[in-house]
Design a protein around this motif. Sequence first.
Motif, PDB file in Angstrom:
ATOM      1  N   HIS A 124       3.740   1.541  -0.964  1.00  0.00           N
ATOM      2  CA  HIS A 124       4.655   1.767  -2.034  1.00  0.00           C
ATOM      3  C   HIS A 124       3.548   2.008  -3.626  1.00  0.00           C
ATOM      4  O   HIS A 124       3.945   3.648  -3.975  1.00  0.00           O
ATOM      5  CB  HIS A 124       5.273  -0.048  -2.917  1.00  0.00           C
ATOM      6  N   SER A 125       2.782   1.674  -3.642  1.00  0.00           N
ATOM      7  CA  SER A 125       1.730   2.152  -4.331  1.00  0.00           C
ATOM      8  C   SER A 125       1.508   3.712  -3.869  1.00  0.00           C
ATOM      9  O   SER A 125       1.163   4.176  -5.041  1.00  0.00           O
ATOM     10  CB  SER A 125       0.508   1.728  -4.189  1.00  0.00           C
ATOM     11  N   SER A 138      -7.404  -0.410  -3.891  1.00  0.00           N
ATOM     12  CA  SER A 138      -7.119  -1.153  -5.697  1.00  0.00           C
ATOM     13  C   SER A 138      -7.540   0.436  -6.160  1.00  0.00           C
ATOM     14  O   SER A 138      -6.607   0.374  -7.314  1.00  0.00           O
ATOM     15  CB  SER A 138      -7.576  -2.073  -5.942  1.00  0.00           C
ATOM     16  N   TRP A 191       4.219   5.675  -5.181  1.00  0.00           N
ATOM     17  CA  TRP A 191       3.892   6.157  -6.836  1.00  0.00           C
ATOM     18  C   TRP A 191       3.093   6.860  -7.306  1.00  0.00           C
ATOM     19  O   TRP A 191       2.780   7.761  -9.028  1.00  0.00           O
ATOM     20  CB  TRP A 191       3.810   4.892  -7.509  1.00  0.00           C
ATOM     21  N   ASN A 192       2.005   6.955  -6.411  1.00  0.00           N
ATOM     22  CA  ASN A 192       0.561   7.902  -6.925  1.00  0.00           C
ATOM     23  C   ASN A 192       0.363   9.252  -6.487  1.00  0.00           C
ATOM     24  O   ASN A 192      -0.938   9.733  -6.649  1.00  0.00           O
ATOM     25  CB  ASN A 192      -0.626   7.392  -7.350  1.00  0.00           C
ATOM     26  N   LYS A 194       0.930  -0.987  -0.341  1.00  0.00           N
ATOM     27  CA  LYS A 194      -0.102  -0.242  -0.125  1.00  0.00           C
ATOM     28  C   LYS A 194       0.904   1.670  -0.210  1.00  0.00           C
ATOM     29  O   LYS A 194       0.715   2.480  -0.700  1.00  0.00           O
ATOM     30  CB  LYS A 194      -0.931  -0.114   1.272  1.00  0.00           C
TER      31      LYS A 194
END
Length: 155
Positions: free
Chosen positions: A34-35, A94, A38-39, A32
Amino acid sequence: MAVSIGIPKKEREQIAKHLSKLLADTYSLYLKTHSFHWNITGPQFNSLHTMFETQYNELWLAADEVAERIRTLDVFAPGSYSQFGKLTSIKEESGVPDWKVMVNQLVEGHEIAAHTARQTIKAASTAGDEGSADLVTGRLKEHEKTAWMLRSLLK
């Protein structure tokens, strides 16, 4: 060769169950974080991008430590997404929420991991497993500190 570290097999297996849940929480939180790294977008981009990178790197190393402790107890460590999904209490994200929702979710995730760590420390201490209790005490302190730092961003 039989394991003879002063903790009976049944108790090692019980401790390993708790450690496996902590491993699943750690890995889920790693993914979570790391995502979100990135975002992330918005006015807090640079500071949160950097903070999340520091946090996911720490979680990555922690997952390895916890998994190796499970193996030290002569139990196989879980290592698949499906296994982690069954063991963790951290909700998957998600989508790509805004930065405040990201931070809130990470605070919640670290608090969940802290709860898991406390239960693991109790099980390890009851069995006289100072090695696991010591490792997990460090993890507990790291999850509490990270939750505090993230929570501070929202005030």
